[in-house]
Design a protein around this motif. Structure first.
Motif, PDB file in Angstrom:
ATOM      1  N   GLY A   1       0.820  -1.208   0.000  1.00  0.00           N
ATOM      2  CA  GLY A   1       0.000   0.000   0.000  1.00  0.00           C
ATOM      3  C   GLY A   1       0.850   1.251   0.000  1.00  0.00           C
ATOM      4  O   GLY A   1       2.063   1.198   0.203  1.00  0.00           O
ATOM      5  N   TYR A   2       0.192   2.354  -0.212  1.00  0.00           N
ATOM      6  CA  TYR A   2       0.852   3.652  -0.223  1.00  0.00           C
ATOM      7  C   TYR A   2       0.755   4.319   1.144  1.00  0.00           C
ATOM      8  O   TYR A   2      -0.175   4.055   1.918  1.00  0.00           O
ATOM      9  N   GLU A   3       1.676   5.221   1.410  1.00  0.00           N
ATOM     10  CA  GLU A   3       1.564   6.102   2.563  1.00  0.00           C
ATOM     11  C   GLU A   3       0.812   7.355   2.109  1.00  0.00           C
ATOM     12  O   GLU A   3       1.298   8.089   1.247  1.00  0.00           O
ATOM     13  N   VAL A   4      -0.374   7.567   2.639  1.00  0.00           N
ATOM     14  CA  VAL A   4      -1.182   8.722   2.259  1.00  0.00           C
ATOM     15  C   VAL A   4      -0.790   9.912   3.108  1.00  0.00           C
ATOM     16  O   VAL A   4      -0.790   9.849   4.339  1.00  0.00           O
ATOM     17  N   LYS A   5      -0.442  11.007   2.436  1.00  0.00           N
ATOM     18  CA  LYS A   5      -0.072  12.233   3.136  1.00  0.00           C
ATOM     19  C   LYS A   5      -1.270  13.185   3.158  1.00  0.00           C
ATOM     20  O   LYS A   5      -1.966  13.333   2.156  1.00  0.00           O
ATOM     21  N   LYS A   6      -1.474  13.816   4.298  1.00  0.00           N
ATOM     22  CA  LYS A   6      -2.556  14.781   4.446  1.00  0.00           C
ATOM     23  C   LYS A   6      -1.998  16.196   4.440  1.00  0.00           C
ATOM     24  O   LYS A   6      -1.115  16.525   5.227  1.00  0.00           O
ATOM     25  N   GLU A  22       2.691   9.350  -3.443  1.00  0.00           N
ATOM     26  CA  GLU A  22       3.790   9.658  -4.352  1.00  0.00           C
ATOM     27  C   GLU A  22       4.557   8.396  -4.708  1.00  0.00           C
ATOM     28  O   GLU A  22       4.843   7.566  -3.837  1.00  0.00           O
ATOM     29  N   ILE A  23       4.871   8.257  -5.996  1.00  0.00           N
ATOM     30  CA  ILE A  23       5.714   7.166  -6.468  1.00  0.00           C
ATOM     31  C   ILE A  23       7.033   7.799  -6.925  1.00  0.00           C
ATOM     32  O   ILE A  23       7.075   8.445  -7.976  1.00  0.00           O
ATOM     33  N   LEU A  59      -7.892   6.539  -8.279  1.00  0.00           N
ATOM     34  CA  LEU A  59      -7.576   5.343  -7.502  1.00  0.00           C
ATOM     35  C   LEU A  59      -7.087   4.200  -8.400  1.00  0.00           C
ATOM     36  O   LEU A  59      -6.144   3.477  -8.055  1.00  0.00           O
ATOM     37  N   GLU A  60      -7.714   4.067  -9.566  1.00  0.00           N
ATOM     38  CA  GLU A  60      -7.283   3.021 -10.503  1.00  0.00           C
ATOM     39  C   GLU A  60      -5.896   3.323 -11.058  1.00  0.00           C
ATOM     40  O   GLU A  60      -5.061   2.409 -11.219  1.00  0.00           O
ATOM     41  N   ILE A  61      -5.617   4.589 -11.330  1.00  0.00           N
ATOM     42  CA  ILE A  61      -4.278   4.978 -11.792  1.00  0.00           C
ATOM     43  C   ILE A  61      -3.243   4.635 -10.728  1.00  0.00           C
ATOM     44  O   ILE A  61      -2.152   4.144 -11.039  1.00  0.00           O
ATOM     45  N   SER A  62      -3.591   4.881  -9.466  1.00  0.00           N
ATOM     46  CA  SER A  62      -2.654   4.554  -8.386  1.00  0.00           C
ATOM     47  C   SER A  62      -2.374   3.050  -8.343  1.00  0.00           C
ATOM     48  O   SER A  62      -1.248   2.622  -8.080  1.00  0.00           O
ATOM     49  N   ARG A  63      -3.393   2.248  -8.598  1.00  0.00           N
ATOM     50  CA  ARG A  63      -3.206   0.796  -8.624  1.00  0.00           C
ATOM     51  C   ARG A  63      -2.293   0.380  -9.776  1.00  0.00           C
ATOM     52  O   ARG A  63      -1.389  -0.450  -9.616  1.00  0.00           O
ATOM     53  N   LEU A  64      -2.521   0.979 -10.934  1.00  0.00           N
ATOM     54  CA  LEU A  64      -1.723   0.631 -12.106  1.00  0.00           C
ATOM     55  C   LEU A  64      -0.258   1.023 -11.947  1.00  0.00           C
ATOM     56  O   LEU A  64       0.633   0.355 -12.465  1.00  0.00           O
TER      57      LEU A  64
END
Length: 199
Positions: A1-6, A22-23, A59-64
């Motif tokens: 999973g990703y680290e979500v920044k607020k 961020e990738i 969200l789908e882009i993040s998965r891809l």
């Protein structure tokens, strides 16, 4: 999973948040491609198309991208406060994000804004726009639009060429200058718009 920044900021005493992941780029991590979509909607709307459709795409882009690091850094942002009464105000989420990017002197190469991309209709007059947009935008909602400022001509050409390979419906390419929309004179290949603007 990703680290979500607020990215939190106060509006009339209430805490509002942009959310981002961020990738990091493998070769040029300091160069950033930013993709965003606002997650709020107008009063009285369920928000399915405006703008749940774009958030779902984000969200789908993040998965891809999760297993495919790129040469440059890819940042995905879900913006708050894009609709009235915040639209065009200092408390608009994307404006807050842009200001902080400037303050940190980040090298944002392009910003892709995903907006209302989930509606499709072949019914005539299923959408209407005021002048001068009505001279350029079809009256049927059967296309995507890629907009770019004249200062981002490379972006105007690059992404449409990629999208052309995967889309099965029209993609109209236009350039945006000041208050006027100028047709590029080329149609490259369902509803809504995809816009790019400099930060």
């Amino acid at each position: 999973g990703y680290e979500v920044k607020k990215q939190a900021f106060l509006v009339e005493g209430l805490s509002c948040e942009n959310l981002s992941i961020e990738i990091p780029g493998k070769e040029k991590p300091e160069e950033i491609i930013l993709l965003g979509a606002h997650y709020d909607s107008v009063v009285g709307s369920p928000g399915a198309n405006d703008n749940g459709s774009a958030v779902a795409s984000l969200l789908e882009i993040s998965r891809l991208f999760s297993h495919k690091p790129q040469k440059k850094t890819v940042r995905l942002v879900a913006f708050t406060n894009e609709e009235p009464p915040f639209f065009q105000e200092k408390s608009m989420g994307s404006r807050v994000c842009a200001q902080r990017c400037r303050e940190q002197k980040e090298k944002i190469l392009a910003m892709v804004s995903l907006e209302t991309i989930g509606y499709y209709s072949e019914v005539p007059k299923s959408q209407r726009y005021p002048p001068p947009l009505n001279f350029f935008i079809p009256i049927k909602v059967i296309f995507w639009v890629w907009l770019a400022t004249f200062s981002r001509e490379n972006s105007l050409k690059l992404l449409p060429n990629i999208l052309w390979k995967v889309l099965t419906f029209p993609l109209n390419v236009w350039q945006l200058s000041a208050l006027f929309l100028a047709s590029s004179g080329q149609t490259i290949a369902p509803s809504g718009s995809m816009a790019i603007r400099p930060l």
